[in-house]
Motif scaffolding. Structure first.
Motif, PDB file in Angstrom:
ATOM      1  N   UNK A   1     117.646  86.823  65.000  1.00 28.91           N
ATOM      2  CA  UNK A   1     118.803  86.508  64.654  1.00 28.91           C
ATOM      3  C   UNK A   1     119.027  85.162  64.687  1.00 28.91           C
ATOM      4  N   UNK A   2     118.184  84.332  65.314  1.00 25.33           N
ATOM      5  CA  UNK A   2     118.528  82.826  65.590  1.00 25.33           C
ATOM      6  C   UNK A   2     117.721  82.133  64.232  1.00 25.33           C
ATOM      7  N   UNK A   3     116.822  82.980  63.774  1.00 29.45           N
ATOM      8  CA  UNK A   3     116.026  82.176  62.473  1.00 29.45           C
ATOM      9  C   UNK A   3     117.222  82.479  61.283  1.00 29.45           C
ATOM     10  N   UNK A   4     117.829  83.701  61.449  1.00 30.04           N
ATOM     11  CA  UNK A   4     118.974  83.868  60.276  1.00 30.04           C
ATOM     12  C   UNK A   4     119.828  82.974  60.302  1.00 30.04           C
ATOM     13  N   UNK A   5     120.577  82.707  61.715  1.00 34.64           N
ATOM     14  CA  UNK A   5     121.698  81.964  61.686  1.00 34.64           C
ATOM     15  C   UNK A   5     121.304  80.638  61.550  1.00 34.64           C
TER      16      UNK A   5
END
Length: 230
Positions: free
Chosen positions: A153-157
């Protein structure tokens, strides 16, 4: 008459942490960020944890050591705002306070370590932080912050927020992420506390004034919990 160009607001960077104690690695990061970003760096000690004793020195001692460490350093200052609250200090609350002071258009950034970035999705309202500030991520020995290793989720955000251009942080108030590549220094606060408890030298690990303060107040000595009054 010709139009007079209005200079863009200066970037202000907040470098938070326990600083227990501040050491030469912290100062190396702060100096490098100051010079690369052409910004004032506000070192912001965290408050003592509520309902339990601080693990090392209390907040008053930690802030005083920061004062000694940055004395005479241009554009490095100590910001005590998180020590002045009666409630837990979350970054989202700190940034809302900063925005009330500096306004919505001033570029603001949080300077964090690589390990903090990896755990960012556990912070309170972490996605909302990017509407209030940029993130500058300082490398740390042994911690990989390549985009491929970030939690999903962090990489995508963050995918569209990375930049290598310092100018991008000055041009908009918030929302970008810049990796701060700097010479990495040995030493950690954990190691320093252990060395003090073992009666070992701190030469080269903390500024001399900080080493003298630790000795004078018997901080981090084995079995000693030290505190100071405001």
């Amino acid at each position: 008459m010709p139009e007079v160009a209005v200079p863009a607001p200066a970037l202000t960077v907040f470098y938070g942490g326990t600083f227990d104690p501040v050491h030469c690695g912290h100062l190396g990061v702060a100096r490098h960020a100051r010079d690369r970003l052409d910004a004032t760096i506000r070192l912001m000690p965290a408050a003592d944890p509520p309902h339990r004793a601080p693990p090392g020195a209390d907040a008053v001692h930690r802030a005083r050591m920061l004062d000694l460490a940055v004395a005479g350093e241009p554009r490095l200052t100590v910001d005590r705002r998180e020590l002045q609250r009666a409630t837990p200090s979350y970054s989202i609350d700190t940034l809302h306070e900063v925005r009330r002071e500096l306004g919505p258009k001033a570029p603001v950034a949080l300077l964090v370590g690589a390990d903090s970035l990896l755990g960012l999705s556990g912070w309170k309202d972490w996605q909302a932080l990017f509407g209030l500030a940029h993130f500058i991520v300082a490398e740390r020995r042994g911690v990989d912050i390549g985009r491929s290793v970030l939690p999903g989720p962090l990489a995508e955000f963050l995918a569209d927020r990375w930049t290598d251009a310092v100018a991008a942080l000055h041009q908009v108030p918030a929302g970008r992420v810049l990796r701060l590549r700097q010479p990495l220094q040995d030493g950690s606060a954990t190691e320093i506390r252990a060395r003090v408890a073992a009666g070992q030298s701190l030469d080269g690990l903390v500024p001399p004034a900080v080493a003298a303060y630790i000795a004078r107040h018997h901080l981090y000595a084995a079995g000693n919990a030290s505190s100071a009054r405001l």
